[in-house]
Design an enzyme around this catalytic site. Sequence first.
Site, PDB file in Angstrom:
ATOM      1  N   LYS A  28      -8.629 -22.768  50.536  1.00 46.69           N
ATOM      2  CA  LYS A  28      -9.066 -23.419  49.315  1.00 46.69           C
ATOM      3  C   LYS A  28     -10.465 -22.916  48.937  1.00 46.69           C
ATOM      4  CE  LYS A  28      -6.268 -27.473  50.315  1.00 46.69           C
ATOM      5  NZ  LYS A  28      -5.186 -26.987  49.457  1.00 46.69           N
ATOM      6  N   HIS A 139      -9.199 -10.070  57.806  1.00 44.01           N
ATOM      7  CA  HIS A 139      -7.846  -9.645  58.196  1.00 44.01           C
ATOM      8  C   HIS A 139      -7.262  -8.535  57.320  1.00 44.01           C
ATOM      9  CE1 HIS A 139      -7.562 -12.781  61.148  1.00 44.01           C
ATOM     10  NE2 HIS A 139      -7.626 -13.755  60.269  1.00 44.01           N
ATOM     11  N   ASP A 174     -15.154 -16.569  63.953  1.00 40.15           N
ATOM     12  CA  ASP A 174     -13.953 -17.207  63.413  1.00 40.15           C
ATOM     13  C   ASP A 174     -12.986 -17.437  64.569  1.00 40.15           C
ATOM     14  OD1 ASP A 174     -11.190 -17.163  62.066  1.00 40.15           O
ATOM     15  OD2 ASP A 174     -12.471 -16.966  60.308  1.00 40.15           O
ATOM     16  N   ARG A 269      -8.057 -27.753  60.213  1.00 36.62           N
ATOM     17  CA  ARG A 269      -6.638 -27.880  59.902  1.00 36.62           C
ATOM     18  C   ARG A 269      -5.784 -26.848  60.621  1.00 36.62           C
ATOM     19  NH1 ARG A 269      -4.374 -27.625  53.656  1.00 36.62           N
ATOM     20  NH2 ARG A 269      -2.131 -27.611  54.124  1.00 36.62           N
TER      21      ARG A 269
END
Length: 442
Positions: A28, A139, A174, A269
């Site tokens: 988002k 990525h 990350d 999440r």
Amino acid sequence: MPGGKKRVSYFYDPEVGNFHYGAGHPMKPHRLALTNTLVFSYGLHEKMEICRPYQASELDMCRFHDPKYIKFIKSVTPENAQGTLEELSKTFCVGEDCPAFAGIYEFCSIYTGASLEGAIKLNTGSCDIAVNWSGGLHHAKKAEASGFCYVNDIVIAILELLKHHPRVLYIDIDIHHGDGVQEAFYLTDRVMTCSFHKFGQNFFPGTGHMYELGLDQGKYFSVNVPLKDGIDDNGFLYIFKPVINGIIQHFKPSCIVLQCGADSLGCDRLGCFNLTTRGHGECVSYVKSFNIPLLVLGGGGYTVRNVARCWTHETALLVDQQVANELPYNEYCEYFAPDLMLHPEIVQTKIENQNPRQYLDQIKSMVLDNLRILDCAPSVQMQEIPPPLLPPTDHKADEADPDQRESVAELEKRVVPDNEQFAGPRDQDSEEVPVATSRQDS
């Protein structure tokens, strides 16, 4: 770079938070609007140079990516992805995880342009630290989208940094392995990649084993620290600090790129770590303490309120400001209810830590042993430094002559003047500031 106060350039485009990957998608971009609102609500913008980034061109993106892939990204829409471009969508892996949403090319242009301009500012000595929370999409591959990432702004920024810096260190915190960046520089000794990530149990992207070391000239220049579920601040910092210190001592980078994906926070999440905003921020502070030119980028992070908290806290650390734990009033307060704190407790969803000290010692020992194999930092043959590929004045203009570029002086004109910045609730124009809304696919 001296050890005193750092000159920080902060890149933000108000449009970047208005894009929408689609209903139910975990990525988002609106999290960037929340982050920027908190940064300004705390008054941190007064301690930085605020810059409106330009939008990267096809030429900029093709410095790493296949031109056919970028042409596809520029032309694909939610409609033709299921029609005339359906076969190319499959070829370039645009689909469920990486959907063809409205404005996809513009979105990529904004976050890539900000990272590239941050690299240019570091190269020209215009700042000591450049911050782009919209970047860090690690990525993306040369000719395919992956893991919610379309254009690899990190690789493009590092290629720019290599024009002036003999050695660049890339650090990734990350929770997902920085596979796209590692793959891009797997054969070179001028970029060392170091990723701390979850590995095993088919966790995406499935790469990042400690034995992925690099090849040819790049052997031992890829460093991977594979971690298991539930690692907390103490365990993460226990291995992070000695590994980074060892790399700095042996590789001797002249510039660092730090990807600060916030999905390594507890309660994310898509994550399974237990890092707090303070622990995550301590990694940023530690890297900053080496006083090496630094490009700071965002990355993953799918619990938007915690992403905004984390990156706001780290912005404060970068400008050496202590901020209150109680959040200042802002237009997005409902996102942070009920606690309205910058550093919430991780209690209910805490995951069992499966990283015993013995396991961390084993990884640390192997990484440091591999670094000792590097007798000395690689040198670079003297050569003429190519000029920076500065952006065109109008990013929407015809790109037929890509060599016509702005001067550095013209580039500096996009620094946002202080009198254009919102100064809080007493600002006479405060009622005219629109509330951000998400751009829905049409």
